[in-house]
Design an enzyme around this catalytic site. Structure first.
Site, PDB file in Angstrom:
ATOM      1  N   ALA A  52       0.846  -1.193   0.000  1.00 43.56           N
ATOM      2  CA  ALA A  52       0.000   0.000   0.000  1.00 43.56           C
ATOM      3  C   ALA A  52       0.878   1.238   0.000  1.00 43.56           C
ATOM      4  O   ALA A  52       1.248   1.744   1.060  1.00 43.56           O
ATOM      5  CB  ALA A  52      -0.933   0.009   1.206  1.00 43.56           C
ATOM      6  N   PHE A  72       9.350   1.909   4.150  1.00 41.66           N
ATOM      7  CA  PHE A  72       9.938   3.151   3.638  1.00 41.66           C
ATOM      8  C   PHE A  72       9.670   4.333   4.571  1.00 41.66           C
ATOM      9  O   PHE A  72       9.317   5.428   4.118  1.00 41.66           O
ATOM     10  CB  PHE A  72       9.414   3.473   2.227  1.00 41.66           C
ATOM     11  CG  PHE A  72       9.662   2.411   1.209  1.00 41.66           C
ATOM     12  CD1 PHE A  72      10.840   1.689   1.203  1.00 41.66           C
ATOM     13  CD2 PHE A  72       8.704   2.137   0.223  1.00 41.66           C
ATOM     14  CE1 PHE A  72      11.069   0.707   0.239  1.00 41.66           C
ATOM     15  CE2 PHE A  72       8.933   1.163  -0.737  1.00 41.66           C
ATOM     16  CZ  PHE A  72      10.117   0.441  -0.725  1.00 41.66           C
ATOM     17  N   ILE A  73       9.854   4.119   5.867  1.00 37.10           N
ATOM     18  CA  ILE A  73       9.543   5.167   6.834  1.00 37.10           C
ATOM     19  C   ILE A  73      10.782   6.007   7.126  1.00 37.10           C
ATOM     20  O   ILE A  73      11.763   5.519   7.694  1.00 37.10           O
ATOM     21  CB  ILE A  73       8.973   4.572   8.138  1.00 37.10           C
ATOM     22  CG1 ILE A  73       7.805   3.619   7.832  1.00 37.10           C
ATOM     23  CG2 ILE A  73       8.573   5.685   9.089  1.00 37.10           C
ATOM     24  CD1 ILE A  73       6.694   4.238   6.997  1.00 37.10           C
ATOM     25  N   ARG A  93       3.990  18.196   0.895  1.00 31.65           N
ATOM     26  CA  ARG A  93       4.305  18.397  -0.521  1.00 31.65           C
ATOM     27  C   ARG A  93       4.891  19.767  -0.790  1.00 31.65           C
ATOM     28  O   ARG A  93       5.733  19.930  -1.683  1.00 31.65           O
ATOM     29  CB  ARG A  93       3.051  18.126  -1.367  1.00 31.65           C
ATOM     30  CG  ARG A  93       2.760  16.641  -1.469  1.00 31.65           C
ATOM     31  CD  ARG A  93       1.377  16.296  -1.955  1.00 31.65           C
ATOM     32  NE  ARG A  93       1.214  14.837  -1.936  1.00 31.65           N
ATOM     33  CZ  ARG A  93       0.052  14.202  -2.058  1.00 31.65           C
ATOM     34  NH1 ARG A  93      -1.065  14.901  -2.224  1.00 31.65           N
ATOM     35  NH2 ARG A  93       0.002  12.889  -2.027  1.00 31.65           N
ATOM     36  N   HIS A 129      29.466  19.214 -15.971  1.00 30.78           N
ATOM     37  CA  HIS A 129      30.737  18.820 -15.361  1.00 30.78           C
ATOM     38  C   HIS A 129      31.516  17.827 -16.228  1.00 30.78           C
ATOM     39  O   HIS A 129      32.672  17.508 -15.921  1.00 30.78           O
ATOM     40  CB  HIS A 129      30.498  18.173 -13.988  1.00 30.78           C
ATOM     41  CG  HIS A 129      30.277  19.139 -12.866  1.00 30.78           C
ATOM     42  ND1 HIS A 129      29.123  19.870 -12.737  1.00 30.78           N
ATOM     43  CD2 HIS A 129      31.065  19.477 -11.807  1.00 30.78           C
ATOM     44  CE1 HIS A 129      29.194  20.612 -11.635  1.00 30.78           C
ATOM     45  NE2 HIS A 129      30.372  20.403 -11.063  1.00 30.78           N
ATOM     46  N   GLU A 145       6.010  10.920  -0.783  1.00 29.94           N
ATOM     47  CA  GLU A 145       4.894  11.817  -0.438  1.00 29.94           C
ATOM     48  C   GLU A 145       3.977  12.068  -1.630  1.00 29.94           C
ATOM     49  O   GLU A 145       3.470  13.171  -1.838  1.00 29.94           O
ATOM     50  CB  GLU A 145       5.410  13.122   0.181  1.00 29.94           C
ATOM     51  CG  GLU A 145       6.051  12.880   1.543  1.00 29.94           C
ATOM     52  CD  GLU A 145       6.320  14.144   2.322  1.00 29.94           C
ATOM     53  OE1 GLU A 145       5.547  15.110   2.184  1.00 29.94           O
ATOM     54  OE2 GLU A 145       7.307  14.156   3.083  1.00 29.94           O
ATOM     55  N   THR A 169       3.690  10.191  -5.687  1.00 33.69           N
ATOM     56  CA  THR A 169       4.447  10.204  -6.936  1.00 33.69           C
ATOM     57  C   THR A 169       3.956  11.322  -7.857  1.00 33.69           C
ATOM     58  O   THR A 169       2.876  11.898  -7.656  1.00 33.69           O
ATOM     59  CB  THR A 169       4.279   8.868  -7.676  1.00 33.69           C
ATOM     60  OG1 THR A 169       2.887   8.716  -8.024  1.00 33.69           O
ATOM     61  CG2 THR A 169       4.721   7.686  -6.825  1.00 33.69           C
ATOM     62  N   GLU A 188       2.788  10.902 -10.684  1.00 41.75           N
ATOM     63  CA  GLU A 188       1.533  10.426 -11.274  1.00 41.75           C
ATOM     64  C   GLU A 188       0.347  10.700 -10.344  1.00 41.75           C
ATOM     65  O   GLU A 188      -0.741  11.093 -10.804  1.00 41.75           O
ATOM     66  CB  GLU A 188       1.651   8.933 -11.586  1.00 41.75           C
ATOM     67  CG  GLU A 188       2.609   8.604 -12.714  1.00 41.75           C
ATOM     68  CD  GLU A 188       4.074   8.812 -12.371  1.00 41.75           C
ATOM     69  OE1 GLU A 188       4.873   9.111 -13.278  1.00 41.75           O
ATOM     70  OE2 GLU A 188       4.436   8.676 -11.164  1.00 41.75           O
TER      71      GLU A 188
END
Length: 384
Positions: free
Chosen positions: A130, A156-157, A243, A338, A363, A365, A367
């Protein structure tokens, strides 16, 4: 900058700029190598009031407006994106959610330790299955007397390992879908609250990203944030604020990349002259500066709307979408300017390029931002 800033906003920006470039920048490259969490940065930042910027003074915060906050966040991101992402989640999502939805008891009990930097905040919404679809989360919270028993895994916290307090969402009534999700305040060390694996990431390497596991974790009802069923609303409101923070991080990293590229171009000679004299490169720099300024104005516009108490979901998504895509273009061009040196770790542009890549993902995507923006467009069309 065309946006009219107040004297106080300029003072805050300049103060943080000096701190960032003298203190934060010094260890950024080393932290990227070692993945050392920037605890010492946060100690110093708390002394400057940067760990509770938008929280009122009655709870120990600095009581600044959102514009001051995003200016400060951009300056921290200019030097170290890892430090900036922790600052962003801590301020935009954790502190603001508790201030907005917490009881007076919760605010007095929790906010002082957060704004003082003694405790860093995390926000646990995403799960293995989720991500962009938070309604599908499986973490459960079952009422048991005065407690809720949480079971499930978050993924992914940001700051999962180093956070002193985590706002975690869980299903209290799955039959109600998004209205059955609740939010809980979970302190580090709570029995059954386990830090899982730490991810080995492409960028933002000094900011830990972990699994958080709830194994019959008992949370007292006094640590329910808001009411039962408010979790989805809390998360979506928090992400609107977050965001704008991602836009600010994007602007900071992009500006650092452009400045590094300009510096390199004014020192590097090819074909008997500085490469900054070549029209192709000069036009590239002009385009980069224009894109950064456009993103900055979107960021400031969304922040100003928030400060005025207006609905800013649409503008926050626009700022996040444009700025996060922008920083990926700008860091790519800066690396190209560079030449071969951009591909090696001796120059910071290589780190900017890696750090920026996740900005279009976390936070919400790009999309998902387009879904939010298009929904507003067509909903508005139906009303006219």
């Amino acid at each position: 900058m065309s946006y009219c800033l107040t004297d106080e906003q300029i003072m805050i920006r300049d103060m943080v700029r000096e701190f960032s470039r003298k203190i934060v920048a010094v260890t950024a490259m080393k932290r990227d190598e070692t993945k050392e969490f920037p605890s010492d940065n946060f100690e110093k930042m708390s002394e400057l009031g940067l760990m509770g910027m938008m929280i009122p003074a009655e709870y120990g915060g600095a009581g600044t407006d959102t514009i001051s906050y995003v200016l400060a966040l951009s300056e921290i991101a200019y030097s170290c994106a890892s430090t900036a992402v922790v600052m962003s989640v801590h301020n935009s999502i954790v502190c603001e959610s508790i201030y907005r939805y917490g009881t007076e008891e919760q605010k007095k009990r929790i906010l002082p330790s957060l704004v003082s930097g003694k405790s860093i905040g995390a926000f646990a919404l995403t799960e293995p299955q989720a991500g962009s679809d938070p309604v599908s989360q499986k973490t459960s919270a079952v009422k048991d007397g005065d407690y809720y028993v949480l079971n499930g895994t978050k993924r992914f916290i940001t700051t999962g390992k180093n956070a002193g307090l985590t706002i975690a969402t869980a299903n209290t009534d799955p039959s109600k879908k998004h209205k059955g999700i609740s939010a809980f305040l979970v302190a580090r060390g709570t029995p059954g609250f386990i830090v899982g694996k730490t991810e080995d990431k492409m960028g933002l390497r000094a900011s830990d990203t972990t699994d958080l596991i709830f194994d019959n974790c008992r949370i007292h009802k006094k640590d329910l944030l808001g009411n039962e069923g408010d979790g989805f609303k809390i998360a979506m409101t928090a992400l609107d604020c977050g965001r704008i923070g991602i836009a600010a991080q994007s602007v900071g990293v992009a500006q650092a990349a452009l400045d590094a590229a300009v510096k390199y171009a004014t020192e590097r000679e090819q074909f008997g002259q500085l490469i900054s004299k070549f029209q192709g490169l000069r036009w590239m720099a002009a385009e980069m500066a224009t894109e950064i300024e456009a993103a900055r104005q979107l960021m400031l516009s969304a922040a100003a709307m928030k400060d005025r108490g207006e609905k800013f979901t649409l503008q926050a998504s626009m700022a996040k979408l444009f700025a996060s895509e922008m920083v990926n273009r700008i860091t790519g061009k800066a690396l190209q300017m560079h030449g071969g040196y951009g591909f090696i770790k001796e120059y910071p542009v290589e780190r900017f390029y890696r750090d920026a890549r996740v900005f279009t993902i976390y936070e919400g995507t790009s999309e998902i931002q387009k879904v939010v923006i298009s929904n507003h467009i067509f909903n508005d069309k139906r009303k006219t």
